[in-house]
Design a protein around this motif. Sequence first.
Motif, PDB file in Angstrom:
ATOM      1  N   ALA A  65      16.704  22.513 -15.578  1.00  0.00           N
ATOM      2  CA  ALA A  65      15.587  23.389 -15.247  1.00  0.00           C
ATOM      3  C   ALA A  65      14.263  22.782 -15.675  1.00  0.00           C
ATOM      4  N   THR A  66      14.213  22.125 -16.827  1.00  0.00           N
ATOM      5  CA  THR A  66      12.958  21.513 -17.282  1.00  0.00           C
ATOM      6  C   THR A  66      12.721  20.152 -16.634  1.00  0.00           C
ATOM      7  N   GLY A  67      13.767  19.482 -16.213  1.00  0.00           N
ATOM      8  CA  GLY A  67      13.648  18.164 -15.588  1.00  0.00           C
ATOM      9  C   GLY A  67      13.114  18.231 -14.170  1.00  0.00           C
ATOM     10  N   ASP A  68      13.284  19.339 -13.477  1.00  0.00           N
ATOM     11  CA  ASP A  68      12.835  19.440 -12.079  1.00  0.00           C
ATOM     12  C   ASP A  68      11.413  19.822 -11.959  1.00  0.00           C
ATOM     13  N   PHE A  96      27.118  23.689 -21.699  1.00  0.00           N
ATOM     14  CA  PHE A  96      26.723  24.068 -20.342  1.00  0.00           C
ATOM     15  C   PHE A  96      25.315  24.636 -20.339  1.00  0.00           C
ATOM     16  N   ASP A  97      24.989  25.475 -21.316  1.00  0.00           N
ATOM     17  CA  ASP A  97      23.650  26.054 -21.400  1.00  0.00           C
ATOM     18  C   ASP A  97      22.601  24.967 -21.632  1.00  0.00           C
ATOM     19  N   VAL A  98      22.919  23.977 -22.483  1.00  0.00           N
ATOM     20  CA  VAL A  98      21.988  22.884 -22.757  1.00  0.00           C
ATOM     21  C   VAL A  98      21.768  22.062 -21.498  1.00  0.00           C
ATOM     22  N   ASP A  99      22.848  21.741 -20.778  1.00  0.00           N
ATOM     23  CA  ASP A  99      22.734  20.979 -19.534  1.00  0.00           C
ATOM     24  C   ASP A  99      21.910  21.736 -18.506  1.00  0.00           C
ATOM     25  N   GLU A 100      22.107  23.027 -18.423  1.00  0.00           N
ATOM     26  CA  GLU A 100      21.373  23.855 -17.478  1.00  0.00           C
ATOM     27  C   GLU A 100      19.887  23.877 -17.819  1.00  0.00           C
TER      28      GLU A 100
END
Length: 145
Positions: A142-145, A134-138
């Motif tokens: 955050a970096t993708g946006d 979950f932390d990795v997906d989050e």
Amino acid sequence: MQSKQKQRVISNHATEMHDNSAGGSTVKPKIGSLQMSDVSFKRKPGVFQKDLQHMMFGFGDDPNPLPETVALVEEIAVEYITDMVLKAQETASKRGKLLTEDFLFLIRKDLPKLNRCTELLTMHEELKQARKAFDVDEEKLATGD
């Protein structure tokens, strides 16, 4: 049969408590080279009182059990846990490090406890992995946006 054994154990334990308070001598359980009197424990009594009341209610006791009953259950639980930790520590002393496996080794002959502990440890690992994912997906969001 099992409830009669529990009642007998609780009755014997209550008798020991009464004898101890009346100034009777007690035999300290010896664990390896350590005795319970050799180790000082700084713990306020009643720390687990609320949790034990909820657990006792969950197992069919009254919502507000007698304080003496809760205190007795707490004393028995703390004594059991302390005994297990001291035994596990003794087992781990050769290695110098206390591990989860030391506790599993102590309960290896009690299959219901061993199975439950294994199940809880497996769930703990699954939750750790899920939190990590979950932390990795989050972070990716955050970096993708």
